[in-house]
Design an enzyme around this catalytic site. Structure first.
Site, PDB file in Angstrom:
ATOM      1  N   ASP A   1      20.661   1.760   3.025  1.00  0.00           N
ATOM      2  CA  ASP A   1      19.449   2.504   2.571  1.00  0.00           C
ATOM      3  C   ASP A   1      19.582   3.629   3.394  1.00  0.00           C
ATOM      4  O   ASP A   1      19.254   4.599   2.876  1.00  0.00           O
ATOM      5  CB  ASP A   1      18.231   1.617   2.617  1.00  0.00           C
ATOM      6  CG  ASP A   1      18.282   0.710   1.522  1.00  0.00           C
ATOM      7  OD1 ASP A   1      18.868   0.834   0.322  1.00  0.00           O
ATOM      8  OD2 ASP A   1      17.515  -0.313   1.567  1.00  0.00           O
TER       9      ASP A   1
ATOM     10  N   GLY B   1       4.404   5.722   4.425  1.00  0.00           N
ATOM     11  CA  GLY B   1       4.506   4.467   4.187  1.00  0.00           C
ATOM     12  C   GLY B   1       4.906   3.562   5.405  1.00  0.00           C
ATOM     13  O   GLY B   1       5.668   4.373   6.132  1.00  0.00           O
TER      14      GLY B   1
ATOM     15  N   ARG C   1      -1.382   4.023   4.861  1.00  0.00           N
ATOM     16  CA  ARG C   1      -2.940   3.785   4.669  1.00  0.00           C
ATOM     17  C   ARG C   1      -3.516   2.828   5.695  1.00  0.00           C
ATOM     18  O   ARG C   1      -4.538   2.794   6.096  1.00  0.00           O
ATOM     19  CB  ARG C   1      -2.816   3.018   3.173  1.00  0.00           C
ATOM     20  CG  ARG C   1      -4.157   2.658   2.706  1.00  0.00           C
ATOM     21  CD  ARG C   1      -4.000   2.221   1.153  1.00  0.00           C
ATOM     22  NE  ARG C   1      -3.291   1.193   1.080  1.00  0.00           N
ATOM     23  CZ  ARG C   1      -2.854   0.698   0.006  1.00  0.00           C
ATOM     24  NH1 ARG C   1      -3.155   0.993  -1.210  1.00  0.00           N
ATOM     25  NH2 ARG C   1      -1.833  -0.511  -0.069  1.00  0.00           N
TER      26      ARG C   1
ATOM     27  N   GLY D   1       6.301   0.153   4.884  1.00  0.00           N
ATOM     28  CA  GLY D   1       6.489  -1.250   4.396  1.00  0.00           C
ATOM     29  C   GLY D   1       8.199  -1.180   4.618  1.00  0.00           C
ATOM     30  O   GLY D   1       8.718  -0.619   5.354  1.00  0.00           O
ATOM     31  N   GLY D   2       8.741  -2.192   3.767  1.00  0.00           N
ATOM     32  CA  GLY D   2      10.216  -2.459   3.817  1.00  0.00           C
ATOM     33  C   GLY D   2      10.791  -0.904   3.690  1.00  0.00           C
ATOM     34  O   GLY D   2      12.038  -0.762   4.220  1.00  0.00           O
TER      35      GLY D   2
ATOM     36  N   LYS E   1       0.159  -0.907  10.804  1.00  0.00           N
ATOM     37  CA  LYS E   1       1.587  -1.139  10.330  1.00  0.00           C
ATOM     38  C   LYS E   1       2.423   0.114  10.764  1.00  0.00           C
ATOM     39  O   LYS E   1       3.630  -0.070  11.284  1.00  0.00           O
ATOM     40  CB  LYS E   1       1.799  -1.265   8.680  1.00  0.00           C
ATOM     41  CG  LYS E   1       1.161  -2.550   8.517  1.00  0.00           C
ATOM     42  CD  LYS E   1       1.923  -2.960   7.123  1.00  0.00           C
ATOM     43  CE  LYS E   1       0.966  -3.435   6.014  1.00  0.00           C
ATOM     44  NZ  LYS E   1       1.573  -3.342   4.614  1.00  0.00           N
TER      45      LYS E   1
ATOM     46  N   LYS F   1      14.678  -8.294   0.881  1.00  0.00           N
ATOM     47  CA  LYS F   1      15.600  -7.671   1.822  1.00  0.00           C
ATOM     48  C   LYS F   1      15.274  -8.364   3.255  1.00  0.00           C
ATOM     49  O   LYS F   1      16.224  -8.445   4.198  1.00  0.00           O
ATOM     50  CB  LYS F   1      15.341  -6.179   1.914  1.00  0.00           C
ATOM     51  CG  LYS F   1      16.024  -5.431   0.686  1.00  0.00           C
ATOM     52  CD  LYS F   1      15.953  -3.973   0.778  1.00  0.00           C
ATOM     53  CE  LYS F   1      16.167  -3.413  -0.441  1.00  0.00           C
ATOM     54  NZ  LYS F   1      16.163  -1.992  -0.236  1.00  0.00           N
TER      55      LYS F   1
ATOM     56  N   SER G   1      22.123  -0.384 -10.511  1.00  0.00           N
ATOM     57  CA  SER G   1      23.350  -0.789  -9.716  1.00  0.00           C
ATOM     58  C   SER G   1      24.271  -1.191 -10.574  1.00  0.00           C
ATOM     59  O   SER G   1      25.512  -0.798 -10.208  1.00  0.00           O
ATOM     60  CB  SER G   1      22.794  -1.901  -8.478  1.00  0.00           C
ATOM     61  OG  SER G   1      21.941  -1.103  -7.691  1.00  0.00           O
TER      62      SER G   1
END
Ligand code: ATR
Length: 266
Positions: A102, A127, A151, A129-130, A155, A66, A17
């Site tokens: 994002d 996935g 997986r 997650g975040g 979630k 985040k 970044s």
């Protein structure tokens, strides 16, 4: 006076970044500095307080902060509200504003840089997650039909439950056989450990795009996709485009991302 910005994460030494924002600043003639700052795992809020005190104008936030950034903000933009995560902070005198670039970064990379239109496409998001949460709503809003596979099925079900009309589906990996997709996005962190995802062979429709949010390495997902005839993209374009969105929010000037992406690819 030079306006100061930074990216906060842990670890952060690998971050591209600072280089990207310096290139944006040079290209647009904006007088800013941008550095990478590692916050202690239990010291995110304290780091933000210090930056504000020192007169920083804003910062980017990356793994693993985040969600904490989301909690810390006084005002949250719509994009961050859906993701429940914040990657861009804007410091005002009396408050912290938070947003998430994002999803926009991913969309611009896929639709503009890779010239792949999302409307009516069958997309599989790997996935829950975040990283996945940050792009789910933008994919949905762009008109793609989205299936989330994870997986840990619970979630994926939790993410999909935000869509009350059941228009986003949740699956475990072993429920994917027989399904074919136009777009498969790897938002798991499995590539970090070079671990293979248990994906069935017939996953890709002809002309499908396989997009890995990781960059800087060939992941097992990319190799799998190549071997099964998909067009493969890494996440470097998303990184540059989300940075450009943040730069625009801070400076009101939109940088040209193409030369920056080309320079990073070298
Ligand atoms: P991030 O912020 O990068 O998304 P995260 O919130 O820890 O990180 O989420 C990591 C994601 O990668 C999760 O979806 C995780 O699956 P689980 O929910 O089952 O833990 C997924 N993941 C990580 N390693 C994996 C592996 N080896 N195989 C499959 N999925 C994996």
């Amino acid at each position: 006076m030079t306006d100061r910005y930074a990216v906060i994460g842990n670890p952060i030494s690998h971050s591209k970044s600072p280089l990207i924002h310096r290139m944006f600043a040079e290209q647009t003639g904006q007088d800013i500095s941008y550095e990478a700052i590692e916050a202690p795992l239990d010291g995110f809020a304290a780091t933000i307080a210090r930056l504000r005190k020192e007169g920083y104008k804003g910062c980017n936030v990356t793994v693993p902060f985040k969600f904490e950034a989301f909690e810390l903000c006084d005002e949250i933009g719509a994009r961050a509200r859906n993701a429940k995560a914040v990657n861009t902070l804007l410091f005002r005198e009396d408050k912290i504003l938070g947003t998430n670039t994002d999803g926009a970064g991913l969309l611009i990379d896929i639709e503009q840089n890779l010239d792949f239109k999302l409307m009516w496409k069958d997309a599989l998001l790997l996935g829950a997650g975040g990283a996945a949460a940050g792009v789910l709503w933008p994919l949905f809003n762009a008109g793609a039909g989205v299936t989330i596979a994870n997986r840990t099925l619970e979630k994926a079900l939790a993410l999909a439950s935000d869509f009350e009309d059941c228009s986003v589906f949740a699956r475990s990996f072993d429920q994917l056989s027989g399904r074919r997709f136009d777009l498969v996005i790897n938002a798991t962190s499995s590539g970090l450990q070079d671990e293979k995802l248990p994906l069935p062979a017939g996953l890709f429709k002809p002309g499908a795009l396989a997009y890995d949010m990781m960059y800087g390495r060939e992941t097992p997902f990319m190799t799998f996709a190549r071997e099964h005839g998909a067009r493969v993209a890494d996440g470097l374009g998303m990184l540059v485009e989300q940075a450009a969105e943040a730069f625009f929010i801070w400076r009101g000037v939109r940088p040209d991302t193409r030369p920056v992406l080309a320079a990073l690819r070298k």
